[in-house]
Design a protein around this motif. Structure first.
Motif, PDB file in Angstrom:
ATOM      1  N   TYR A  76      43.477  37.475  35.036  1.00 36.87           N
ATOM      2  CA  TYR A  76      42.093  37.779  34.662  1.00 36.87           C
ATOM      3  C   TYR A  76      41.820  39.267  34.849  1.00 36.87           C
ATOM      4  O   TYR A  76      42.467  39.935  35.639  1.00 36.87           O
ATOM      5  N   HIS A  77      40.833  39.741  34.102  1.00 31.71           N
ATOM      6  CA  HIS A  77      40.391  41.113  34.306  1.00 31.71           C
ATOM      7  C   HIS A  77      39.109  41.114  35.134  1.00 31.71           C
ATOM      8  O   HIS A  77      38.386  40.124  35.149  1.00 31.71           O
ATOM      9  N   HIS A 121      36.110  42.041  34.842  1.00 35.11           N
ATOM     10  CA  HIS A 121      34.832  41.589  34.291  1.00 35.11           C
ATOM     11  C   HIS A 121      34.775  40.070  34.154  1.00 35.11           C
ATOM     12  O   HIS A 121      33.713  39.510  33.898  1.00 35.11           O
ATOM     13  N   GLN A 122      35.906  39.408  34.333  1.00 34.19           N
ATOM     14  CA  GLN A 122      35.907  37.947  34.230  1.00 34.19           C
ATOM     15  C   GLN A 122      35.804  37.282  35.605  1.00 34.19           C
ATOM     16  O   GLN A 122      35.918  36.070  35.714  1.00 34.19           O
ATOM     17  N   GLU A 146      34.255  29.456  31.993  1.00 40.75           N
ATOM     18  CA  GLU A 146      34.787  30.706  31.443  1.00 40.75           C
ATOM     19  C   GLU A 146      35.608  30.442  30.176  1.00 40.75           C
ATOM     20  O   GLU A 146      35.414  31.058  29.146  1.00 40.75           O
ATOM     21  N   ASP A 181      37.095  46.009  25.738  1.00 40.63           N
ATOM     22  CA  ASP A 181      36.983  44.706  26.386  1.00 40.63           C
ATOM     23  C   ASP A 181      37.871  44.622  27.614  1.00 40.63           C
ATOM     24  O   ASP A 181      37.780  43.701  28.391  1.00 40.63           O
ATOM     25  N   TRP A 182      38.768  45.565  27.732  1.00 38.94           N
ATOM     26  CA  TRP A 182      39.703  45.618  28.845  1.00 38.94           C
ATOM     27  C   TRP A 182      40.582  44.382  28.903  1.00 38.94           C
ATOM     28  O   TRP A 182      40.992  43.952  29.948  1.00 38.94           O
ATOM     29  N   ARG A 183      40.812  43.733  27.746  1.00 39.83           N
ATOM     30  CA  ARG A 183      41.703  42.579  27.807  1.00 39.83           C
ATOM     31  C   ARG A 183      43.142  43.042  27.742  1.00 39.83           C
ATOM     32  O   ARG A 183      44.034  42.403  28.225  1.00 39.83           O
TER      33      ARG A 183
END
Ligand SMILES: Nc1ncnc2c1ncn2[C@@H]1O[C@H](COP(=O)(O)OP(=O)(O)OP(=O)(O)O)[C@@H](O)[C@H]1O
Ligand SMILES: [Mg+2]
Lengths: 264, 269
Positions: free
Chosen positions: A132-133, A135-136, B7, B265-267
């Motif tokens: 996960y990052h 922000h999650q 989520e 989005d930093w994904r």
């Protein structure tokens, strides 16, 4: 000799937009033994973060000295790691990437590094979230990553600046208990800044009470509550009397603040 | 546990709705269709003079003509070469310059004001000078593309670097990061979205540079064709070229934006 020796420490800052200098911290004397858990309490602005950042080697000393294992602190070092108040996680890195950050800076090699990072992520209970990052994640999860990142580099001294300050009361309690569980396994020397009186008592071997103008140490209180500790201890008589003592200290500080306001 | 399920569903919903035509897309398509119909019938109804407005059907057949026998590829290759050369030069110059300005306060104080002035001034006004210096071949157009593209990239790279979150810098220092570590692992990844924003803004200015450059001085290229059909009153063909230009600019912009969004989005890692 104690592991951390702070002698006659003073730190001056320049006031914004003027050449005036003022002391954020002055005349601080403090010794911390190896493996000791020390909490620092005091009203806002009394120099708690400044003191902690000085031990981290992130601010310049104006007077006095800080020694760790007999060696003068002149900057950050691998013997110390900081858990910051705001998690300061790099948003473009995953949980795993963030935990690896300190290891990369300290040049751990590839295989060890990955394994070590995963081990720390497991330790703070985030295995399922390693990809996960930030922000999650919830605030509590971010602070777990923050702690895992600091523990990963295997420091002798763990410096924590209100790591649970932004969490709700319940999460805060859970995190505190977990932090103790981890600490009891590794017995690192810990310096922990907090606003929360109960938290300060619950975690500590020793509570440092700070006062303001300039920031100084008012009292050091030994906490002899038995370990390992759990929430039950919050209702014990010893805990109550410690809480009373700390409250009185902080109330004193608050009233002096009030006075300043009224005069101004 | 509960958090996590929520989520994942949320993420899924987002990606599904990206595939399904959104209300926005439907309304947009309808609006375009309505416009085309109106455009088609307006000359027959006597609302406008068809000689000046052409019609969608005429434009369509003109497009077929253009692609079949109008040396389209020849002109497109020239314009594209000018675009790519100017843009590549801009990237080569602007990124190091942006990094320098973003990491050195002194450099910033020194060069920021003139840079801002050049950014705000329409670089196309320099075209006559470029022609005097560089002739009327591809060179002045390449120069104009370069000038149009270079400033947005420099300024955005600079901003991305100099506005790095001080908390990240302090965190990195606490782990003993060297200056190079901080640059490579905090400043560079942190300023990538800003850099891409700069590139996206540069695309528009570069396309404009090529076309306007060719409109004024050239013997070939898309802009030259537009000019040619403009003076010959061939509105249908002129519109075909205009559409090609905007489709090109639009596609490139969308491409850069999608990379930008993914990174923002930093994904990605
Ligand atoms: N970089 C700085 N420059 C100038 N003054 C500073 C700087 N950092 C802190 N100060 C000042 O030093 C004093 C102590 O600040 P510090 O952050 O150490 O307090 P604190 O006890 O951690 O407060 P809080 O509980 O609100 O976090 C404050 O008056 C603050 O304004
Ligand atoms: Mg603080």
């Amino acid at each position: 000799m104690a592991q951390i020796e702070i002698r006659d420490l003073g730190i001056d800052y320049r006031k914004p937009k003027s050449n005036e200098v003022f002391s954020a911290v002055d005349n601080v004397e403090l010794s911390i033994e190896k493996g000791e858990f020390v909490t620092i309490v005091g009203s806002s602005g009394c120099g708690k973060s400044t003191l902690l950042m000085a031990v981290a080697g992130l601010v310049n000393l104006s007077r006095g000295s800080i020694k760790i294992d007999g060696k003068q602190v002149t900057g950050p070092g691998p013997d110390r790691a900081v858990v910051f108040q705001e998690a300061s996680l790099l948003p473009w890195r995953s949980v795993r990437g963030n935990v690896k950050f300190g290891l990369e800076m300290q040049r751990w090699n590839g295989g060890d590094l990955n394994e070590r990072a995963m081990q720390m992520i497991r330790l703070v209970g985030l295995s399922r979230f390693s990809d996960y990052h930030p922000h999650q994640l919830s605030g509590g999860m971010r602070q777990r990553v923050n702690i895992a990142r600091a523990l990963a580099v295997d420091p002798d001294v763990l410096l924590m600046d209100e790591p649970f300050g932004a969490l709700d009361a319940q999460t805060r309690e859970i995190m505190g208990t977990e932090l103790l569980r981890i600490w009891e396994r590794h017995k690192k020397t810990a310096l922990f800044v907090t606003h929360d009186i109960d938290e300060a008592i619950f975690l500590a071997d020793k509570i440092v009470v700070m006062g303001r103008n300039p920031g100084h140490i008012k009292e050091v209180i030994k906490v002899d509550l038995p370990r390992p500790r759990d929430e039950a201890i919050l209702d014990s008589d010893d805990f109550h009397s410690l809480r009373k003592r700390l409250r009185a200290h902080l109330a004193e500080d608050m009233s002096s603040m009030q006075l300043v306001k009224e005069v101004a | 546990m509960a958090d996590m399920t929520a989520e994942t569903t949320a993420t899924r919903q987002v990606s599904f709705s990206a595939l399904r035509p959104s209300r926005e897309a439907v309304v947009g398509t309808l609006a375009v269709l309505a416009f085309l119909v109106l455009w088609q019938i307006a000359p027959s109804m006597g609302w406008v003079n068809g000689r000046f407005t052409s019609r969608p059907t005429e434009v369509f057949f003109a497009a077929i003509d253009v692609f079949r026998k109008d040396d389209f590829l020849f002109h497109a290759r020239i314009s594209l070469t000018e675009f790519v050369a100017g843009f590549a030069l801009a990237i080569i110059v602007s990124i190091p310059l942006g990094v320098l300005l973003g990491t050195s306060k002194i450099a910033r104080y020194l060069i920021d004001p003139p840079l801002m002035a050049l950014y705000i001034a329409p670089t196309l006004v320099l075209l006559p000078i470029m022609v005097i210096w560089l002739g009327i071949d591809m060179a002045p157009k390449i120069a104009v593309v370069f000038l149009g593209a270079v400033f947005p990239i420099v300024l955005n790279t600079m901003a991305g670097m100099s506005e790095a979150d001080p908390r990240f810098l302090r965190m990195a220092r606490s782990f003993g990061a060297t200056k190079l570590d901080i640059f490579m692992r905090v400043l560079v990844p942190g300023s990538l979205p800003a850099l891409l924003t700069g590139i996206r803004l540069a695309v528009g200015r570069a396309v404009l540079g090529v076309i306007v450059g060719e409109l004024f001085v050239s013997q070939a290229g898309i802009g030259y064709q537009i000019n040619l059909y403009g003076s010959a009153m061939r509105i249908d063909r002129l519109l075909v070229y205009v559409l090609i230009v905007s489709a090109f600019g639009y596609t490139l912009t969308i491409l850069v934006r999608s990379v930008e969004n993914r990174i923002r989005d930093w994904r990605s890692k």
